[in-house]
Scaffold this motif. Structure first.
Motif, mmCIF file in Angstrom:
data_model
loop_
_atom_site.group_PDB
_atom_site.id
_atom_site.type_symbol
_atom_site.label_atom_id
_atom_site.label_comp_id
_atom_site.label_asym_id
_atom_site.label_seq_id
_atom_site.Cartn_x
_atom_site.Cartn_y
_atom_site.Cartn_z
ATOM 1 N N TYR A 1 -5.999 8.442 -1.421
ATOM 2 C CA TYR A 1 -5.597 7.379 -1.020
ATOM 3 C C TYR A 1 -3.904 7.363 -0.519
ATOM 4 O O TYR A 1 -4.131 6.853 1.266
ATOM 5 C CB TYR A 1 -4.940 6.464 -2.028
ATOM 6 C CG TYR A 1 -4.624 5.337 -2.125
ATOM 7 C CD1 TYR A 1 -5.413 3.852 -1.889
ATOM 8 C CD2 TYR A 1 -2.816 4.635 -2.700
ATOM 9 C CE1 TYR A 1 -5.210 2.934 -2.018
ATOM 10 C CE2 TYR A 1 -2.372 4.176 -2.419
ATOM 11 C CZ TYR A 1 -3.883 2.554 -2.236
ATOM 12 O OH TYR A 1 -3.415 1.837 -2.153
ATOM 13 N N ALA A 2 -3.769 7.634 -0.642
ATOM 14 C CA ALA A 2 -1.490 8.404 -0.037
ATOM 15 C C ALA A 2 -2.643 8.591 1.959
ATOM 16 O O ALA A 2 -1.966 8.415 2.462
ATOM 17 C CB ALA A 2 -1.162 9.316 -0.548
ATOM 18 N N ALA B 1 1.070 4.085 -2.715
ATOM 19 C CA ALA B 1 0.436 5.131 -2.447
ATOM 20 C C ALA B 1 1.503 6.636 -3.748
ATOM 21 O O ALA B 1 1.151 7.363 -4.250
ATOM 22 C CB ALA B 1 0.701 5.733 -1.071
ATOM 23 N N VAL B 2 2.498 5.992 -3.586
ATOM 24 C CA VAL B 2 3.801 6.938 -3.862
ATOM 25 C C VAL B 2 3.649 6.829 -5.403
ATOM 26 O O VAL B 2 4.145 8.078 -5.956
ATOM 27 C CB VAL B 2 5.068 6.008 -3.356
ATOM 28 C CG1 VAL B 2 6.452 7.072 -3.702
ATOM 29 C CG2 VAL B 2 5.272 7.008 -1.366
ATOM 30 N N LEU C 1 1.143 8.840 -6.573
ATOM 31 C CA LEU C 1 1.320 10.135 -6.179
ATOM 32 C C LEU C 1 1.976 10.919 -8.103
ATOM 33 O O LEU C 1 1.499 11.611 -8.520
ATOM 34 C CB LEU C 1 2.202 10.625 -5.350
ATOM 35 C CG LEU C 1 0.965 10.974 -4.757
ATOM 36 C CD1 LEU C 1 0.853 10.946 -2.902
ATOM 37 C CD2 LEU C 1 -0.180 12.055 -4.807
ATOM 38 N N THR D 1 1.166 -1.005 -0.057
ATOM 39 C CA THR D 1 -0.056 -0.440 0.187
ATOM 40 C C THR D 1 0.538 1.186 0.139
ATOM 41 O O THR D 1 0.649 2.171 -0.800
ATOM 42 C CB THR D 1 -0.820 -0.216 1.364
ATOM 43 O OG1 THR D 1 -1.884 -1.112 1.100
ATOM 44 C CG2 THR D 1 -2.087 1.511 1.374
ATOM 45 N N ALA D 2 1.582 0.846 0.482
ATOM 46 C CA ALA D 2 2.726 2.864 0.854
ATOM 47 C C ALA D 2 3.340 2.404 -0.468
ATOM 48 O O ALA D 2 3.518 4.250 -0.939
ATOM 49 C CB ALA D 2 4.348 2.370 1.811
#
Lengths: 504, 132
Positions: A93-94, A41-42, A45, A37-38
């Protein structure tokens, strides 16, 4: 290599799709899920920032999935409006993913949270990029399925009660949408939005077009929680856990507004005189009902839920006036509102952690206990009410200016009054939760400390910074919104981008 | 729940018959009616029958992985089928690739993905009901 447009349009969907698949497959490995997920997210973006940059420099871009040419295949298309919505989806999301790391309700249900959040981002992003009506429907369904799963997270009676109302009314709206898609296909012989836009003026029976378009507007209106189809929203949103409520409040209704703007600008540009008065009525009703509903409530999440509705009204004002400036106002309003509303729902979650409840009657004394939290609430709250120099001021200014320019004084007046009442609601939360003394009999909770505090407050502060940035450094955002409004009002670029892409 | 001896004994054979039939339907879908969706449903039917006869726990043991894990693997297959076009051949996402003139290509992988997603989701819905 595939062209840059192909990559840039596929990545905002591929990344959450991959994340959804991987986190579903790895549901018993919590650390791996968190890592995926991390990274997503990055990646999301960065990919959406690249998409926005590409659309700014190249204009509208399109990609034909599977190399089936439009209007037969599945087209992904991004103009400035769609690209900015994809970017703001990535931001949401992030922010919610980070907040969820500190939220106890999510930590109990993490195996499902990660794939569902990714699926929601996928559905929302897909709806923004979809170039044809049927795929728009499919992405709505993806979004809906993910949101059903998310709204029952936490699993109490209250959640199930809210979920049933949410599911029934949304399924009804989606069914109406599907019926109208079928009818539109019957009238025009195509599902591709750009192709449809070219063919609609040639149809003899414009009455039938109007009827089907009305049906479609009703379906999207229900999704966007527009008066008089808003009642599902305050009946369900306040039951969801904090990060879920935040991302719902930020994105779901806005997808409905996005679809409304798309349909009105692309399919009903001229010759349908009934659209503007209808939108006038909807905008006024939505603003008034939302803000009065909020004024009557004393539970933070219910107040915030009703304010989603009243703010949707401002965006509808933009659709009603439909000049480039008004559409720019609607775009800017959506960007501002998504950030601020998610921010407020996240702060509400922290207030509940700090004060033990969402009810204003039993809250109190938070300012003395945690002034930082008070500051972080004040920023989005004042922005929502439209106090300069925050983003809400500029968004409201755009909408009001276009209203006065077009001579719609009554509607602009209603919008102004709504702003004042919004301030009243925000002050109410401030006075009750932060300013007044702790009421008798309310147990003192231990303060939020350590890593949890950082995880909860970092996304809140980040989103607050975004609204301050839009407020103080308005120039590029205003220019972007104006360009997006021009693009929406002219629609030529959109049609050529979709229909003109034929590969050798 | 008391199940009949016949049902209990036949469960395993029905399961494998269903899975075989579902794989046949999956591959038949390449050129004729059939495909991953209906194949996945037929496969799920076999597992549901197995669960009715022997209990959901025994079916989970046959499945080895969680149903949702199977669905996730299926989704990954579908994505993988779409990637070669973009990574190797410079075509848009999901443009299907073929091994020369042989009728085997990335579509098979895509259909297998659909099959697993349908199977996984169907069982993820049904099995918890049988356990409750």
């Amino acid at each position: 290599m595939a062209t840059r447009a192909d990559w840039l349009l596929a990545l905002p969907l591929l990344l959450p799709l991959l994340a959804c698949a991987a986190t579903a497959a790895l549901q018993s490995h919590r650390d791996l899920q968190r890592g995926i997920t991390a990274i997503t997210a990055v990646g999301l973006l960065l990919a959406s920032a690249a998409l926005v940059a590409e659309v700014i420099s190249q204009g509208v871009i399109a990609s034909q999935m599977g190399d089936w040419p439009a209007p037969f295949g599945i087209t992904l298309v991004a103009d400035l409006f769609a690209a900015s919505m994809v970017a703001i989806t990535a931001l949401m999301y992030a922010a919610t993913a980070l907040y969820a790391r500190g939220d106890a309700d999510v930590l109990d249900n993490e195996a499902l949270w990660h794939p569902l959040l990714a699926a929601l981002a996928l559905g929302v992003g897909g709806a923004f990029l979809a170039g044809d009506l049927f795929n728009l429907y499919v992405w709505f369904e993806v979004m809906l399925i993910a949101s059903f799963g998310l709204i029952v997270l936490g699993g109490g009676r209250e959640q199930l009660d809210g979920a049933v109302k949410y599911a029934m009314l949304n399924l009804l709206a989606t069914t109406v949408f599907l019926i109208s898609v079928g009818m539109m296909f019957g009238l025009t012989g195509t599902l591709n939005l750009a192709d449809m836009a070219r063919r609609i003026p040639e149809i003899e029976n414009q009455g039938a077009v109007a009827a089907v378009a009305f049906l479609m507007l009703a379906a999207f209106g229900a999704k966007a929680a527009v008066f008089p189809l808003f009642f599902w929203l305050p009946a369900s949103y306040h039951t969801a856990i904090a990060p879920v409520a935040a991302i719902f409040a930020a994105l779901l209704t806005k997808v409905g507004v996005y679809a409304l703007i798309r349909i009105v600008t692309l399919l009903l540009p001229e010759g349908h005189a009934w659209v503007a008065p209808l939108m006038w009525f909807l905008a006024a009703g939505t603003m008034v009902v939302g803000v009065l509903g909020a004024a009557a409530h004393w539970e933070i999440r219910r107040i915030l839920s009703f304010h989603i509705i009243s703010q949707i009204g401002y965006m509808i004002v933009g659709i009603a006036i439909a000049t480039p400036l008004a559409l720019a106002g609607a775009v800017l309003y959506m960007l501002h509102h998504i950030v601020v509303k998610a921010n407020l729902f996240l702060v509400a979650g922290v207030i509940r952690r700090a004060g033990g409840t969402f009810s204003l009657a039993t809250l109190g004394g938070l300012w003395r206990r945690d002034p930082w939290l008070g500051l972080l609430f004040a920023i989005p709250a004042l922005s929502l009410a439209g106090i300069p120099p925050l983003s809400g001021f500029w968004a409201k200014l755009f909408v009001l200016k276009s209203g006065f320019d077009a001579g719609w004084y009554v509607l602009a007046g209603i919008a102004l009054a709504t702003g004042i009442l919004t301030l009243y609601s925000m002050l109410k939360i401030w006075m009750e939760a932060f300013w007044k003394e702790v009421p008798e009999g309310t147990p003192e909770l231990p303060p939020i400390t350590g890593a949890t505090r950082w995880l909860l407050l970092a996304p809140v502060a980040g989103l607050g910074l975004v609204t301050i940035t839009i407020g103080l450094w308005t120039e590029p955002f205003a220019a972007f919104a104006l360009a997006a409004g021009e693009q929406l009002a002219s629609r030529e670029a959109y049609i050529t981008a979709v229909m003109g892409v034929i590969r050798p | 729940m008391k199940t009949s001896f016949i049902m209990n004994a036949s469960a395993r054979y029905v399961l494998w018959a269903c899975v075989l039939l579902s794989l046949f339907v999956l591959l038949r879908g390449h050129n004729e009616p059939g495909g991953g969706f209906i194949g996945g449903l037929i496969g799920a039917l076999g597992f549901v029958f197995h669960a009715l006869a022997r209990g959901a726990g025994a079916t989970r043991a046959v499945l080895r992985l969680q149903p949702l894990t199977w669905a996730g693997i299926g989704l990954l297959c579908g994505i993988l089928a779409g990637l070669p076009a973009m990574l190797l051949f410079g075509e848009p996402f999901l443009t299907q690739q073929w091994l020369g003139t042989t009728p085997i290509g990335t579509t098979v992988l895509f259909d297998l993905g659909v099959y697993l997603v349908v199977l996984g989701f169907a069982l993820a819905f049904v099995l918890p009901f049988m356990e409750a």
